[in-house]
Write an enzyme that holds these catalytic residues in place. Structure first.
Site, PDB file in Angstrom:
ATOM      1  N   ILE A  37       0.832  -1.201   0.000  1.00 22.77           N
ATOM      2  CA  ILE A  37       0.000   0.000   0.000  1.00 22.77           C
ATOM      3  C   ILE A  37       0.869   1.253   0.000  1.00 22.77           C
ATOM      4  O   ILE A  37       0.504   2.274  -0.595  1.00 22.77           O
ATOM      5  CB  ILE A  37      -0.997  -0.004   1.191  1.00 22.77           C
ATOM      6  N   ARG A  40       1.811   2.230  -3.532  1.00 19.62           N
ATOM      7  CA  ARG A  40       0.731   2.907  -4.250  1.00 19.62           C
ATOM      8  C   ARG A  40       0.495   4.314  -3.709  1.00 19.62           C
ATOM      9  O   ARG A  40       0.155   5.225  -4.476  1.00 19.62           O
ATOM     10  CB  ARG A  40      -0.533   2.044  -4.189  1.00 19.62           C
ATOM     11  N   ARG A  59      11.860  -1.385   9.789  1.00 19.97           N
ATOM     12  CA  ARG A  59      12.789  -2.078  10.685  1.00 19.97           C
ATOM     13  C   ARG A  59      13.980  -2.632   9.925  1.00 19.97           C
ATOM     14  O   ARG A  59      14.883  -3.215  10.525  1.00 19.97           O
ATOM     15  CB  ARG A  59      12.044  -3.195  11.425  1.00 19.97           C
ATOM     16  N   LYS A 119      -5.945   2.265   7.144  1.00 14.22           N
ATOM     17  CA  LYS A 119      -7.049   1.560   7.769  1.00 14.22           C
ATOM     18  C   LYS A 119      -6.637   0.116   8.049  1.00 14.22           C
ATOM     19  O   LYS A 119      -5.851  -0.462   7.292  1.00 14.22           O
ATOM     20  CB  LYS A 119      -8.309   1.631   6.906  1.00 14.22           C
TER      21      LYS A 119
END
Length: 360
Positions: A37, A40, A59, A119
């Site tokens: 995500i 994008r 990390r 989300k």
């Protein structure tokens, strides 16, 4: 979104009031978690806005450097702590796995950074409430990156509901199913896997934004052999006898549509309802209004949320009108209710209590 009664069905649809994303004042963004995500999100900002992707952190220094190289990002950090402390970052976009959203958002807020959190905003309502409280205490903006509610079509839907164009609301239907290949993180219990948070957030948020929280919820679920929940369906009852129905699964693709039924008209969003696209409003006597929006993917749509956040921060706001924190918390309470009824465990050290309704 809400509904006002006793309004006349319109002769034409209102226009979307969403401004051009390129007009939003630029912020320096730091991306926490260089995954699918985040790729994008970075591409959407670079193609459709003047926002500056200034840094990325994870990390793994190697993963951050690779991501930075692919998107021409000047700074790459090997920890979320370094990203949160970076002087060249105004706001952190939290794109980590779900079970790290809360901790990484807290790091950023405590370091004085605004946050836009993918989300779901957390994996339970308590985490969402904690983020909201910390942001308020620090005088910083916090928002959930539920891109759907920032799309131009949803501004038109809001206007129709606010005007009462559908009449008295009766039923809301929303569903989302998708196929995932073995090995996907959705099958990992340690990452809060299962469809509830990955897919179910969309129909749950849609229902709760239109109707609020239910008085009763009746949920059924099916476990998946990987050790997560495989599918959930639920019927909800709201004040005044209004119903809602949700279904979500990780086994196969569904039409992914959403429908709002009123006494005067029915609004049906094309599938996938959570992405850019059109919708139709039809009355019982055959009148029809059609909203057209080019179908699009995340790159075509994620920029609207970043632009909205940038405008809110420039205006001194602590949240965004399109997805207020109270709405995010409401959705998480509803998800907690489903968890409680079905005994779904996430890595938050507790089974979610039934808090969203008075279910029996």
């Amino acid at each position: 979104m809400s509904a006002t009664l006793n309004a006349r069905f319109p002769d034409a649809l209102p226009g979307s009031r969403v401004p051009d994303s390129r007009d939003a004042p630029p912020l320096r963004w730091g991306i926490a978690g260089p995954g699918w995500i985040a790729e994008r999100f970075a591409a959407s900002l670079q193609q459709h806005t003047r926002q500056i992707v200034a840094a990325v952190g994870s990390r793994s220094q190697e993963r951050s450097r690779d991501f930075a190289g692919r998107f021409s990002i000047p700074a790459a950090y090997g920890s979320y702590e370094e990203l949160a402390a970076a002087p060249d970052v105004d706001i952190v976009y939290v794109a980590t796995p779900h079970n790290h959203h809360h901790a990484v958002a807290r790091l950023a807020l405590e370091a004085g950074k605004h946050v836009l959190i993918e989300k779901p905003i957390g994996i339970n309502a308590r985490q969402a409430e904690d983020i909201a409280a910390l942001a308020e205490a620090r005088g910083l903006l916090a928002a959930e990156a539920l891109w759907t509610f920032f799309l131009p079509k949803y501004d038109v839907v809001r206007q129709l509901l606010d005007a009462g164009a559908l009449g008295q609301l009766v039923t809301v239907l929303a569903e989302y199913g998708e196929h995932f290949e073995p090995g996907h993180r959705i099958f990992d219990p340690k990452l809060a896997g299962g469809p509830l948070l990955d897919l179910g957030t969309y129909p749950l948020a849609f229902i709760s934004s239109v109707l609020g929280l239910p008085e009763t919820v009746h949920a059924v679920g099916t476990p998946h052999p990987a050790g997560v929940n495989g599918q959930i369906s639920a019927v909800m009852d709201f004040a005044g006898g209004v119903h809602a129905v949700i279904s979500t699964n990780l086994y196969g693709f569904t039409p992914t549509t959403a429908t709002i039924v009123g006494t005067e008209a029915t609004l049906t969003l094309d599938g996938p309802f959570n992405a850019p696209g059109g919708f139709t409003v039809r009355t019982a006597d055959g009148r029809e209004l059609r909203y057209e929006e080019p179908p699009g993917d995340h790159v075509a749509g994620l920029h609207f949320q970043a632009a909205a956040v940038a405008r809110a921060i420039a205006a001194g706001g602590l949240e965004v009108a399109e997805r207020p924190l109270a709405e995010s918390i409401k959705t998480m309470r509803l998800a907690d209710e489903l968890r409680g009824q079905l005994g779904i465990s996430f890595p938050d050290g507790q089974h979610a209590a039934a808090t969203a309704s008075h279910s029996d």
